[in-house]
Scaffold this motif. Sequence first.
Motif, PDB file in Angstrom:
ATOM      1  N   LEU A  87      35.805  53.610  36.684  1.00 49.76           N
ATOM      2  CA  LEU A  87      35.266  52.246  36.494  1.00 49.76           C
ATOM      3  C   LEU A  87      33.797  52.183  36.898  1.00 49.76           C
ATOM      4  CD1 LEU A  87      36.079  49.359  35.652  1.00 49.76           C
ATOM      5  CD2 LEU A  87      36.555  48.883  38.071  1.00 49.76           C
ATOM      6  N   LYS A  88      32.986  51.568  36.040  1.00 50.29           N
ATOM      7  CA  LYS A  88      31.561  51.425  36.371  1.00 50.29           C
ATOM      8  C   LYS A  88      31.404  50.435  37.537  1.00 50.29           C
ATOM      9  CE  LYS A  88      30.239  47.636  33.345  1.00 50.29           C
ATOM     10  NZ  LYS A  88      29.579  47.194  32.136  1.00 50.29           N
ATOM     11  N   ASP A  89      30.303  50.551  38.262  1.00 46.33           N
ATOM     12  CA  ASP A  89      30.028  49.582  39.331  1.00 46.33           C
ATOM     13  C   ASP A  89      29.941  48.196  38.713  1.00 46.33           C
ATOM     14  OD1 ASP A  89      29.918  51.585  41.130  1.00 46.33           O
ATOM     15  OD2 ASP A  89      27.727  51.636  41.285  1.00 46.33           O
ATOM     16  N   GLY A  90      30.566  47.218  39.344  1.00 46.97           N
ATOM     17  CA  GLY A  90      30.556  45.862  38.801  1.00 46.97           C
ATOM     18  C   GLY A  90      31.608  45.666  37.708  1.00 46.97           C
ATOM     19  N   PHE A 144      37.101  46.109  46.469  1.00 47.88           N
ATOM     20  CA  PHE A 144      36.814  45.157  45.389  1.00 47.88           C
ATOM     21  C   PHE A 144      36.491  43.780  45.956  1.00 47.88           C
ATOM     22  CE2 PHE A 144      40.242  48.037  43.978  1.00 47.88           C
ATOM     23  CZ  PHE A 144      39.640  48.627  42.884  1.00 47.88           C
ATOM     24  N   LYS A 145      35.741  43.019  45.134  1.00 49.07           N
ATOM     25  CA  LYS A 145      35.629  41.583  45.394  1.00 49.07           C
ATOM     26  C   LYS A 145      36.819  40.931  44.677  1.00 49.07           C
ATOM     27  CE  LYS A 145      32.494  37.849  44.326  1.00 49.07           C
ATOM     28  NZ  LYS A 145      31.344  37.482  43.512  1.00 49.07           N
ATOM     29  N   ILE A 146      37.536  40.080  45.379  1.00 50.53           N
ATOM     30  CA  ILE A 146      38.693  39.426  44.735  1.00 50.53           C
ATOM     31  C   ILE A 146      38.177  38.166  44.035  1.00 50.53           C
ATOM     32  CG2 ILE A 146      40.978  38.399  45.106  1.00 50.53           C
ATOM     33  CD1 ILE A 146      41.458  40.683  46.956  1.00 50.53           C
ATOM     34  N   ILE A 147      38.266  38.165  42.725  1.00 45.13           N
ATOM     35  CA  ILE A 147      37.753  37.031  41.940  1.00 45.13           C
ATOM     36  C   ILE A 147      38.804  35.922  41.893  1.00 45.13           C
ATOM     37  CG2 ILE A 147      36.899  36.298  39.651  1.00 45.13           C
ATOM     38  CD1 ILE A 147      35.028  38.307  40.915  1.00 45.13           C
ATOM     39  N   ASP A 148      40.049  36.304  41.669  1.00 44.56           N
ATOM     40  CA  ASP A 148      41.130  35.315  41.665  1.00 44.56           C
ATOM     41  C   ASP A 148      42.471  36.040  41.728  1.00 44.56           C
ATOM     42  OD1 ASP A 148      42.259  32.804  41.693  1.00 44.56           O
ATOM     43  OD2 ASP A 148      41.843  32.325  39.589  1.00 44.56           O
ATOM     44  N   LYS A 149      43.496  35.312  42.043  1.00 49.90           N
ATOM     45  CA  LYS A 149      44.865  35.859  42.055  1.00 49.90           C
ATOM     46  C   LYS A 149      45.812  34.720  41.745  1.00 49.90           C
ATOM     47  CE  LYS A 149      45.275  34.952  46.898  1.00 49.90           C
ATOM     48  NZ  LYS A 149      45.585  35.288  48.241  1.00 49.90           N
ATOM     49  N   LYS A 150      46.901  35.044  41.055  1.00 51.06           N
ATOM     50  CA  LYS A 150      47.896  34.006  40.737  1.00 51.06           C
ATOM     51  C   LYS A 150      49.286  34.625  40.766  1.00 51.06           C
ATOM     52  CE  LYS A 150      45.413  30.384  39.110  1.00 51.06           C
ATOM     53  NZ  LYS A 150      45.095  29.357  40.029  1.00 51.06           N
ATOM     54  N   LEU A 195      39.779  41.490  39.862  1.00 52.25           N
ATOM     55  CA  LEU A 195      38.937  42.131  40.873  1.00 52.25           C
ATOM     56  C   LEU A 195      37.642  42.601  40.239  1.00 52.25           C
ATOM     57  CD1 LEU A 195      41.778  44.534  42.084  1.00 52.25           C
ATOM     58  CD2 LEU A 195      41.149  42.373  43.176  1.00 52.25           C
ATOM     59  N   GLU A 196      36.604  42.690  41.076  1.00 54.77           N
ATOM     60  CA  GLU A 196      35.348  43.280  40.600  1.00 54.77           C
ATOM     61  C   GLU A 196      35.026  44.446  41.516  1.00 54.77           C
ATOM     62  OE1 GLU A 196      32.060  40.526  40.549  1.00 54.77           O
ATOM     63  OE2 GLU A 196      30.663  42.102  39.960  1.00 54.77           O
ATOM     64  N   LYS A 197      34.689  45.594  40.917  1.00 55.40           N
ATOM     65  CA  LYS A 197      34.372  46.762  41.741  1.00 55.40           C
ATOM     66  C   LYS A 197      33.055  46.526  42.462  1.00 55.40           C
ATOM     67  CE  LYS A 197      33.771  51.776  41.452  1.00 55.40           C
ATOM     68  NZ  LYS A 197      33.704  52.942  40.570  1.00 55.40           N
ATOM     69  N   LYS A 198      33.057  46.790  43.770  1.00 57.03           N
ATOM     70  CA  LYS A 198      31.826  46.573  44.542  1.00 57.03           C
ATOM     71  C   LYS A 198      30.735  47.495  44.033  1.00 57.03           C
ATOM     72  CE  LYS A 198      33.845  44.693  48.712  1.00 57.03           C
ATOM     73  NZ  LYS A 198      34.336  44.928  50.062  1.00 57.03           N
ATOM     74  N   ARG A 199      29.522  46.956  43.962  1.00 59.30           N
ATOM     75  CA  ARG A 199      28.391  47.782  43.513  1.00 59.30           C
ATOM     76  C   ARG A 199      27.933  48.646  44.656  1.00 59.30           C
ATOM     77  NH1 ARG A 199      26.494  45.512  38.588  1.00 59.30           N
ATOM     78  NH2 ARG A 199      27.518  43.513  38.333  1.00 59.30           N
ATOM     79  N   PRO A 241      36.192  58.068  29.210  1.00 57.24           N
ATOM     80  CA  PRO A 241      34.817  57.918  29.689  1.00 57.24           C
ATOM     81  C   PRO A 241      34.732  56.888  30.824  1.00 57.24           C
ATOM     82  CG  PRO A 241      35.143  56.542  27.785  1.00 57.24           C
ATOM     83  CD  PRO A 241      36.467  57.225  28.045  1.00 57.24           C
ATOM     84  N   GLU A 242      33.516  56.619  31.288  1.00 53.63           N
ATOM     85  CA  GLU A 242      33.334  55.516  32.234  1.00 53.63           C
ATOM     86  C   GLU A 242      33.707  54.211  31.508  1.00 53.63           C
ATOM     87  OE1 GLU A 242      30.067  54.685  35.496  1.00 53.63           O
ATOM     88  OE2 GLU A 242      29.319  54.066  33.529  1.00 53.63           O
ATOM     89  N   CYS A 243      34.462  53.355  32.179  1.00 53.68           N
ATOM     90  CA  CYS A 243      34.987  52.156  31.510  1.00 53.68           C
ATOM     91  C   CYS A 243      34.425  50.871  32.116  1.00 53.68           C
ATOM     92  CB  CYS A 243      36.511  52.145  31.616  1.00 53.68           C
ATOM     93  SG  CYS A 243      37.259  53.356  30.514  1.00 53.68           S
ATOM     94  N   ASP A 244      34.446  49.798  31.300  1.00 44.33           N
ATOM     95  CA  ASP A 244      34.024  48.475  31.755  1.00 44.33           C
ATOM     96  C   ASP A 244      35.154  47.760  32.478  1.00 44.33           C
ATOM     97  OD1 ASP A 244      31.426  48.361  30.165  1.00 44.33           O
ATOM     98  OD2 ASP A 244      32.891  48.785  28.583  1.00 44.33           O
ATOM     99  N   VAL A 245      36.379  48.125  32.110  1.00 44.05           N
ATOM    100  CA  VAL A 245      37.567  47.405  32.599  1.00 44.05           C
ATOM    101  C   VAL A 245      38.691  48.413  32.860  1.00 44.05           C
ATOM    102  CG1 VAL A 245      39.421  45.823  31.860  1.00 44.05           C
ATOM    103  CG2 VAL A 245      37.047  45.286  31.277  1.00 44.05           C
ATOM    104  N   ILE A 246      39.422  48.183  33.964  1.00 41.18           N
ATOM    105  CA  ILE A 246      40.693  48.909  34.141  1.00 41.18           C
ATOM    106  C   ILE A 246      41.802  47.868  34.289  1.00 41.18           C
ATOM    107  CG2 ILE A 246      42.049  50.439  35.636  1.00 41.18           C
ATOM    108  CD1 ILE A 246      39.662  52.157  36.054  1.00 41.18           C
ATOM    109  N   TYR A 247      42.856  48.065  33.514  1.00 45.94           N
ATOM    110  CA  TYR A 247      44.032  47.192  33.589  1.00 45.94           C
ATOM    111  C   TYR A 247      45.152  48.059  34.133  1.00 45.94           C
ATOM    112  CZ  TYR A 247      47.449  43.686  32.085  1.00 45.94           C
ATOM    113  OH  TYR A 247      48.423  42.717  32.057  1.00 45.94           O
ATOM    114  N   GLN A 248      45.880  47.548  35.130  1.00 49.78           N
ATOM    115  CA  GLN A 248      46.977  48.367  35.646  1.00 49.78           C
ATOM    116  C   GLN A 248      48.247  47.561  35.809  1.00 49.78           C
ATOM    117  OE1 GLN A 248      48.893  49.308  38.946  1.00 49.78           O
ATOM    118  NE2 GLN A 248      47.729  51.137  39.463  1.00 49.78           N
TER     119      GLN A 248
END
Length: 224
Positions: free
Chosen positions: A160-163, A196-202, A216-220, A134-141
């Motif tokens: 992935l849902k918007d946001g 995507f908006k890049i929230i953080d990276k390490k 990452l956050e999916k752009k709305r 279904p439409e998901c809140d999170v995608i992990y890859q």
Amino acid sequence: MKKTRVQGVFMRGRDLATLNLDKGNSVYKEVLVKDGKNEYRMWNPKRSKLGAAIMKNIRGVNIKKGDKVLYLGAASGTTPSHVSDIVGKEGYVFCLEMSARVLRDLVFVAESRKNMFPILADARSIDSYKNMVPECDVIYQDIASPQQTDILIRNCDEFLKDGGYVYFAVKSRSIDVTANPNKIFQEVEKRLKSHFKIIDKKRLEPFKKDHMFFVLEKKRVLNK
Ligand SMILES: C[S@@+](CC[C@H](N)C(=O)[O-])C[C@H]1O[C@@H](n2cnc3c(N)ncnc32)[C@H](O)[C@@H]1O
């Protein structure tokens, strides 16, 4: 066991843990620890890039109870099982894996973890599994493939849902063995920025060499 700033993730001393959804059972021979009525599974950051990223204080890990997660490259279920603990019994973890041999182990794990759904499929062939997810809140890859950025973007467009949030582990050597990892990560980031908006990276050293972990956050989409 102490709470951390990451929902569903705990610490004992300097070690990470999650609350065991499947009491009495471990998944990859990790240690089980009782604390009052609760049982926790210690989380080895050398075996899990999400665990490594949390140890490195990455920002934006906010997988919530009840979330629907599409996990691409689930292998035998090491990190997916900790995600299963975090989303709890109201959540869902759709575990996509293209190797039948490793998925067999995950099927045993999912027998007693009712929120895990193993799917034998190639993340490049969305049509083969789109009726199951279904439409998901999170995608992990975490698929260690030369096309992993394109595969991520296509799956996010579909599921992935918007946001919605993305947790993305990039292994530079899977993209180009000879290139400088920094150059690879810069190219990947440039491509990610258009979606995507890049929230953080390490970087994940000392737990994993030549890996970058992105939140990452999916752009709305406005005026939908
Ligand atoms: C590094 S392992 C994943 C480990 C897992 N994420 C964990 O932390 O427990 C990468 C997995 O991705 C799978 N994989 C690679 N390409 C794939 C694709 N196109 N579709 C689905 N799975 C893929 C591999 O078979 C392998 O099991």
